[in-house]
Design a protein around this motif. Structure first.
Motif, mmCIF file in Angstrom:
data_model
loop_
_atom_site.group_PDB
_atom_site.id
_atom_site.type_symbol
_atom_site.label_atom_id
_atom_site.label_comp_id
_atom_site.label_asym_id
_atom_site.label_seq_id
_atom_site.Cartn_x
_atom_site.Cartn_y
_atom_site.Cartn_z
ATOM 1 N N ASP A 1 0.856 -1.190 0.000
ATOM 2 C CA ASP A 1 0.000 0.000 0.000
ATOM 3 C C ASP A 1 0.895 1.244 0.000
ATOM 4 O OD1 ASP A 1 0.759 0.619 2.719
ATOM 5 O OD2 ASP A 1 -0.832 -0.691 3.450
ATOM 6 N N GLY A 2 0.264 2.406 -0.034
ATOM 7 C CA GLY A 2 1.031 3.640 -0.099
ATOM 8 C C GLY A 2 1.900 3.891 1.120
ATOM 9 N N ALA A 3 1.400 3.529 2.300
ATOM 10 C CA ALA A 3 2.177 3.744 3.528
ATOM 11 C C ALA A 3 3.443 2.886 3.521
ATOM 12 C CB ALA A 3 1.318 3.449 4.756
ATOM 13 N N ASP A 4 3.301 1.638 3.107
ATOM 14 C CA ASP A 4 4.448 0.735 3.003
ATOM 15 C C ASP A 4 5.446 1.284 1.981
ATOM 16 O OD1 ASP A 4 6.020 -1.605 3.308
ATOM 17 O OD2 ASP A 4 4.846 -2.706 1.800
ATOM 18 N N ALA A 5 4.938 1.774 0.857
ATOM 19 C CA ALA A 5 5.802 2.335 -0.183
ATOM 20 C C ALA A 5 6.529 3.576 0.314
ATOM 21 C CB ALA A 5 4.969 2.679 -1.416
ATOM 22 N N MET B 1 -5.990 1.864 -2.508
ATOM 23 C CA MET B 1 -5.327 0.936 -1.590
ATOM 24 C C MET B 1 -5.657 1.360 -0.164
ATOM 25 S SD MET B 1 -1.535 0.678 -3.333
ATOM 26 C CE MET B 1 -1.281 2.457 -3.360
ATOM 27 N N PRO B 2 -5.610 0.419 0.775
ATOM 28 C CA PRO B 2 -5.829 0.791 2.183
ATOM 29 C C PRO B 2 -4.639 1.585 2.724
ATOM 30 C CG PRO B 2 -5.215 -1.521 2.009
ATOM 31 C CD PRO B 2 -5.373 -1.009 0.601
ATOM 32 N N ASN B 3 -4.849 2.252 3.821
ATOM 33 C CA ASN B 3 -3.833 3.004 4.575
ATOM 34 C C ASN B 3 -3.377 4.288 3.887
ATOM 35 O OD1 ASN B 3 -3.818 1.042 6.678
ATOM 36 N ND2 ASN B 3 -2.516 -0.226 5.395
ATOM 37 N N MET B 4 -3.045 4.243 2.616
ATOM 38 C CA MET B 4 -2.682 5.445 1.861
ATOM 39 C C MET B 4 -2.892 5.152 0.379
ATOM 40 S SD MET B 4 1.002 7.411 1.448
ATOM 41 C CE MET B 4 1.281 7.503 3.201
ATOM 42 N N THR B 5 -3.646 6.016 -0.284
ATOM 43 C CA THR B 5 -3.906 5.814 -1.713
ATOM 44 C C THR B 5 -2.659 6.144 -2.533
ATOM 45 O OG1 THR B 5 -4.615 8.081 -2.201
ATOM 46 C CG2 THR B 5 -6.310 6.539 -1.368
#
Length: 126
Positions: free
Chosen positions: A39-43, A61-65
């Motif tokens: 997801d965006g946060a992981d990225a 995506m969850p957490n951050m688009t």
């Protein structure tokens, strides 16, 4: 040819694998050159830790688009890494927002693999 590092961001593990398999067919890209994020946060965490030559991201995506990811990469991290959005969200508002946030390309799913390879090759050659 110089090896390139890519970050593939999508909440679908299946789609990430499809992208990775397609990208490894390009000259200079091996499976070990591709990092995956769910997801965006992981990225964003991975982008804070190291530099990549190219980022490919989904929007929803969850957490951050993906749209937020692009904006934060440009504003907070101040990174100029090329970013390609790959999404089912083809509405004009999503495309405009993605490009306004700093994406280099916006491609629609289902993705044409030859078109994906063309865009990736073009951006990596810059």
């Amino acid at each position: 040819m110089e090896r390139k590092s890519l970050l593939v961001v999508d909440d679908s593990a299946t789609f990430r694998q499809l992208l990775c398999m397609s990208l490894t067919r390009l000259e200079g890209i091996a499976a070990g050159d591709i990092t995956q994020a769910c997801d965006g946060a992981d990225a964003l965490r991975k982008l804070q830790a190291r530099d990549y030559d190219l980022v490919l991201t989904d929007v929803m995506m969850p957490n951050m688009t993906g749209l937020e990811l692009v904006a934060r990469v440009r504003s907070e991290l101040q990174k100029q890494v090329p970013i390609v959005i790959i999404s089912t969200k083809g509405e004009e508002a999503f495309v405009e927002q993605g490009m306004k946030n700093g994406a280099n390309h916006y491609l629609l799913k289902p993705i044409s693999l030859p078109r994906l390879r063309e865009v990736v090759s073009e951006l990596l050659a810059m």
